[in-house]
Design an enzyme around this catalytic site. Sequence first.
Site, PDB file in Angstrom:
ATOM      1  N   LEU A   1     -35.231  13.081 -28.293  1.00 35.52           N
ATOM      2  CA  LEU A   1     -34.760  11.809 -28.826  1.00 35.52           C
ATOM      3  C   LEU A   1     -34.749  11.815 -30.346  1.00 35.52           C
ATOM      4  O   LEU A   1     -33.804  11.335 -30.985  1.00 35.52           O
ATOM      5  CB  LEU A   1     -35.651  10.669 -28.308  1.00 35.52           C
ATOM      6  N   ASP A   2     -35.801  12.364 -30.971  1.00 36.02           N
ATOM      7  CA  ASP A   2     -35.848  12.366 -32.428  1.00 36.02           C
ATOM      8  C   ASP A   2     -34.815  13.303 -33.025  1.00 36.02           C
ATOM      9  O   ASP A   2     -34.403  13.148 -34.172  1.00 36.02           O
ATOM     10  CB  ASP A   2     -37.253  12.748 -32.926  1.00 36.02           C
TER      11      ASP A   2
ATOM     12  N   MET B   1     -31.773  13.825 -31.522  1.00 35.17           N
ATOM     13  CA  MET B   1     -30.472  13.227 -31.269  1.00 35.17           C
ATOM     14  C   MET B   1     -30.193  12.070 -32.240  1.00 35.17           C
ATOM     15  O   MET B   1     -29.055  11.838 -32.627  1.00 35.17           O
ATOM     16  CB  MET B   1     -30.379  12.719 -29.832  1.00 35.17           C
ATOM     17  N   CYS B   2     -31.217  11.336 -32.613  1.00 34.60           N
ATOM     18  CA  CYS B   2     -31.055  10.216 -33.533  1.00 34.60           C
ATOM     19  C   CYS B   2     -31.265  10.695 -34.970  1.00 34.60           C
ATOM     20  O   CYS B   2     -32.018  11.640 -35.213  1.00 34.60           O
ATOM     21  CB  CYS B   2     -32.053   9.103 -33.222  1.00 34.60           C
ATOM     22  N   THR B   3     -30.590  10.041 -35.913  1.00 37.28           N
ATOM     23  CA  THR B   3     -30.776  10.368 -37.314  1.00 37.28           C
ATOM     24  C   THR B   3     -32.030   9.649 -37.800  1.00 37.28           C
ATOM     25  O   THR B   3     -32.000   8.456 -38.109  1.00 37.28           O
ATOM     26  CB  THR B   3     -29.548   9.934 -38.139  1.00 37.28           C
TER      27      THR B   3
END
Length: 697
Positions: free
Chosen positions: A550-551, A553-555
């Site tokens: 998740l970290d 994939m997200c900016t």
Amino acid sequence: MPIVQFVPFSSLVQPTLWHKLTDLKIDVLKLSDAALPITASYSIGRSVHDRETGQEIALPCNLSVGSESFEHDHKPPHGSVSATGTLKNYNTIEEFKAADKTALFNQEAQDVWNNIIKTRDTSQLSRFLLITFADLKKYKYYYWFAFPAFVSKPAWEIGEEGWRKASEEFELSSIHAQLRGQSSPLPYFLIKKDASGGVSIAPLESYEEFYASTSPEAQTIGFVDPSADPNNPGWPLRNLLAYLRALYPATTSTLRILRWKDSEVPSTPNASWKSQVGTLKVGDAAPIDPALGRPTAVGWEKNPQGKLGPRVADLAPMMDPTRLAAQAVDLNLKLMRWRILPALDLDKISSTRCLLLGAGTLGCYVSRALMGWGVRTITFVDSGKVSFSNPVRQPLFEFADCLDGGKPKAECAAASLKKIFPGINSSGHTLAIPMPGHPIPPSPASLAQAKADVAKLEKLIDEHDVVFLLMDSRESRWLPTVIGAAKGKASLIIIVLNAALGFDTYLVMRHGARASSLSTGADGKPHQRLGCYYCNDIVAPADSLTDRTLDQMCTVTRPGIAPIAAATAVELLASLLQHPEGLYSPAPPTTTAAAGAALDSDQEGINSVLGLVPHQLRGFLNQFRTMPLVGAAYDRCTGCSETVLKAYETEGFSMLLKAFNDAKYLETLTGLDKLFQEGEDALNAVDWHEEGDEDDF
């Protein structure tokens, strides 16, 4: 005999005058308080019929000004005559209040007198003065009119018969026809009857020739009377009388005056002519001696309370809020040109059409900064919807936008801009940009959708001047990079700006022009070949999103990074647009000393009005430092090399499809695979020798 009382002018200010003054103040006058020539108009006096009392009520003796008053060649409306004047606008309300009004008035009166004595020009007899202060933030306009008129000593008196109907003495239809036949309206004119009883007229300047063989008793002076009062003539008569007494004292102690008040011939048998005639006498006073100077003058307008003082026009309550916003949003930009950047071309910025690929954190902040620079066309492209994590970081969204699965980001962002400023031309498009390393499913529907998406992106880029790459992934920037670079041969050159974020770092850069479009600059030197986002990376764009936590994939960034990067990208665009070379502007030196020297030099050819135009800016928030860099173009670049661009132009979507589906295609096309192999071969050819035994470690 009764003393003649004159009806003073009453100013009638059209709201358009204040709109025009606002534009002049911001765009032309700026901090100047120089006097401006201005014109006005007045017509014959008018009255209204009171149905209850049956009486005629005289309307004010109006002198009208509007936006056309600043046009030197403006012609007055039908039935009206012109008056010339001076407008002096002050920069502060304190200056307006402290102005030496006596000196200003006397100067205007002296100008009227000089025209009488030196030129005998009657166009200046109804001259006026207007002093103003424009409070552009509150849309309040303080103003005060003065209509200089000379005082006669002793005063003029009206004959025993008073003012009587002129139709009883003159053929007014003939006078009306002759006045209508003049090339320009005559505010003052001469009248005489011939032997047959006919009437002829002439301009006031022809007094001596026209009346050469006419006795004073047969002479009549006419003027367009703005007063509807049957007993009291209008203000223009005062200076007309002073004109005649100063220039022709021997024959003007007694005058027959025609008050012309008929702009149209009476339309019905029951209607009558309104013009009046009367005999004025000045008594036994000595004639005016021009050598002794001008007579005393009066003429400051009274305010609605009947006192001498300025008036206030408050336009804010009556203005359309949208128009108010349209005038106010660019005020800061125009004020920049007053003292700091007089050469700033705001029209070039405001007319620039910007396409924002990505409506996330960067897209929101970039759009707001563009609006601050006056950009009026902003288009968003995004494939996502507003989620609950967005509003606190992305200022164009709010909680309600997240409900029911979330609104489409692009359309929602465009709507938010219109809420902020209704005059913005904003639109949003939900569009998934195909990417290398993300194969297109082989089904006909998937291929058709991908082809349509590519075509729509190409069309959007064609319709804009600047493309901002503000997406989350590296590979999503590849297709618009290729399309934007391919426009280098077209008549429309696309500016591509890139902004990318790390945790506490950012990159902002402008893509260089296509190699085949480079020539020589205004200084005769070859254009500098600058690279694109992919030029400094020998790895072809690939899938960076699959199999990520998740970290990843997200900016994940520090909250302050995005607005800093977004503002930097927009400021870079503003500097680029102000540079005479535009897209081809050279990058400044990267060392601090050299950049400082270049910034102070006007001969380097690298500065715009706003200063340097760097190629790349890399920011480090942990050090609070920004580092300018220059990246050369790479002939094997997967984004802007001629090999890639020619393949795209030749094969079109089929070439793009290969790049989407085959992770090795771009490396093979550009020769990066051979470069890798050459590197491997070089490493293998080295005879590695380790000194010492393992026991030495």
